[in-house]
Design an enzyme around this catalytic site. Structure first.
Site, mmCIF file in Angstrom:
data_model
loop_
_atom_site.group_PDB
_atom_site.id
_atom_site.type_symbol
_atom_site.label_atom_id
_atom_site.label_comp_id
_atom_site.label_asym_id
_atom_site.label_seq_id
_atom_site.Cartn_x
_atom_site.Cartn_y
_atom_site.Cartn_z
ATOM 1 N N SER A 1 0.561 -1.364 -0.214
ATOM 2 C CA SER A 1 -0.568 0.235 0.136
ATOM 3 C C SER A 1 0.827 1.090 0.393
ATOM 4 O O SER A 1 0.352 2.770 -0.153
ATOM 5 C CB SER A 1 -1.211 0.102 1.207
ATOM 6 O OG SER A 1 -0.066 -0.252 2.554
ATOM 7 N N GLY B 1 5.024 3.332 -0.337
ATOM 8 C CA GLY B 1 6.904 2.363 -0.084
ATOM 9 C C GLY B 1 7.469 1.397 -1.391
ATOM 10 O O GLY B 1 6.970 1.674 -2.100
ATOM 11 N N SER C 1 14.821 -7.421 3.902
ATOM 12 C CA SER C 1 15.081 -7.123 5.162
ATOM 13 C C SER C 1 15.634 -6.539 5.746
ATOM 14 O O SER C 1 14.731 -4.636 5.298
ATOM 15 C CB SER C 1 17.063 -8.409 5.401
ATOM 16 O OG SER C 1 17.096 -8.500 6.640
ATOM 17 N N TYR D 1 13.407 -4.231 17.004
ATOM 18 C CA TYR D 1 13.720 -4.482 15.252
ATOM 19 C C TYR D 1 15.119 -4.877 14.470
ATOM 20 O O TYR D 1 14.336 -5.402 13.465
ATOM 21 C CB TYR D 1 13.335 -2.231 14.492
ATOM 22 C CG TYR D 1 13.501 -2.440 13.424
ATOM 23 C CD1 TYR D 1 12.569 -3.135 12.053
ATOM 24 C CD2 TYR D 1 15.184 -2.151 12.739
ATOM 25 C CE1 TYR D 1 13.060 -2.934 10.872
ATOM 26 C CE2 TYR D 1 15.160 -1.856 11.255
ATOM 27 C CZ TYR D 1 14.064 -2.411 10.445
ATOM 28 O OH TYR D 1 14.527 -2.572 9.317
ATOM 29 N N LYS E 1 15.504 -8.223 12.213
ATOM 30 C CA LYS E 1 15.898 -8.275 10.669
ATOM 31 C C LYS E 1 16.866 -8.992 10.978
ATOM 32 O O LYS E 1 17.173 -9.818 9.552
ATOM 33 C CB LYS E 1 16.300 -6.264 10.583
ATOM 34 C CG LYS E 1 15.049 -5.908 9.954
ATOM 35 C CD LYS E 1 14.123 -6.535 8.858
ATOM 36 C CE LYS E 1 12.966 -5.964 8.407
ATOM 37 N NZ LYS E 1 12.029 -6.012 7.187
ATOM 38 N N THR F 1 10.093 6.784 2.535
ATOM 39 C CA THR F 1 9.541 6.152 2.245
ATOM 40 C C THR F 1 8.859 7.083 3.775
ATOM 41 O O THR F 1 9.194 7.215 5.121
ATOM 42 C CB THR F 1 9.287 4.901 2.486
ATOM 43 O OG1 THR F 1 9.990 4.487 4.027
ATOM 44 C CG2 THR F 1 10.039 4.329 1.472
#
Length: 285
Positions: free
Chosen positions: A16, A18, A136, A150, A154, A185
């Site tokens: 939706s 980026g 990633s 976060y 990753k 983004t």
């Protein structure tokens, strides 16, 4: 079933905005039948107008993910490319992030990715071919303060993808890791807002202010990020290659940052991270 005999089919999650939206467009331009998956279907009207097929999907909901894959197989009889792009950055000091939010970060960034991979693998194995592209981050190879949860997800994507590549190679299925650097983004702004909400006061307030400014610095100066199309183009190259690279570090800062991480000992790298975060914070004061 006409699509099954004439065109390859791709599923792109997080489409939706980026990177996901740019990737859906790129694959459509390359001739794929593209299914664009996201929770916010209303944001994909432009994609639909271009012939891309939107799917409402929450990657953390098993029924939603299974229904999406079932629809693609019913429509086209095949699935050739899965781009696992859905994800977000949950920032905040590790002690400040509530356990339920930490679990959600893993649910979206790793378990949702893994479940969709499980769902498409039997179809690709039957075809004897397919591409699983896991988005990633350079954050799967390096780290910054207040991003522990976060970065943990990753790093997990990297490890899971490496094992998966070996498991699926005998069946003709290629597994590719995309490691974006700084990209223009909405991601950084959302992560920065959450960071300040969780750690903007108290013991980590000063660090939170500087990291938040670093996260939102892609729009100016030497920290300017690359466009999402740069990443989409790399994905397009990977899924057309007979033997794609296992990793594509792409976008502003990705290659030099990951290279430096391989070369530098931890104390030296730590000092470099602290310097860059402080510089980004000062630049936008």
């Amino acid at each position: 079933m006409s699509d099954a005999t004439t065109r390859r089919t791709a599923l792109v999650t997080g489409a939706s905005s980026g990177i996901g939206m740019a990737t859906a467009r790129k694959l459509a331009d390359l001739g794929f039948v593209v299914y664009a998956a996201a929770r916010r279907v209303e944001r994909m009207k432009e994609l639909e107008a271009q012939g891309i097929r939107p799917i409402a999907m929450d990657v953390t909901d098993d029924a939603s993910a299974a229904a999406g894959v079932d629809r693609i197989i019913a429509d086209t009889g095949r699935i050739d490319v899965l781009v696992n792009n859905a994800g977000y950055g949950s920032y905040g000091a590790i002690e400040d992030v509530p356990p339920e939010e930490a679990r959600r970060q893993f649910d979206v960034n790793i378990f949702g990715l893994a479940r969709l991979t499980q769902l498409v693998t039997p179809h690709m194995r039957e075809q004897g071919d397919g591409y699983i592209v896991n988005v990633s981050s350079m954050g799967g190879k390096l780290y910054m303060p207040l991003g522990g949860w976060y970065h943990a997800t990753k790093f997990a994507v990297e490890g899971l993808s490496d094992s998966l590549r070996l498991e699926l190679a005998p069946f003709g299925i290629k597994v590719v890791i995309i490691e974006p650097g700084a990209i223009e983004t909405e991601w950084g702004g959302i992560a920065a807002d959450a960071l300040l909400e969780r750690s903007g006061s108290g013991a980590y307030a000063d660090s939170a202010r500087r990291v938040a400014k670093a996260l939102t610095s892609e729009a100016s100066g030497p920290f300017r990020g690359s466009s999402p199309e740069v990443v989409a183009n790399a994905i397009g190259r990977a899924v057309r290659a007979k033997h794609p690279r296992s990793r594509y570090a792409i976008g502003a800062g990705a290659k030099p940052a990951t290279y430096a991480r391989r070369l530098l000992p931890d104390p030296v790298y730590d000092r470099g991270v602290r310097f860059l975060v402080s510089a980004a914070g000062r630049r936008r004061d």
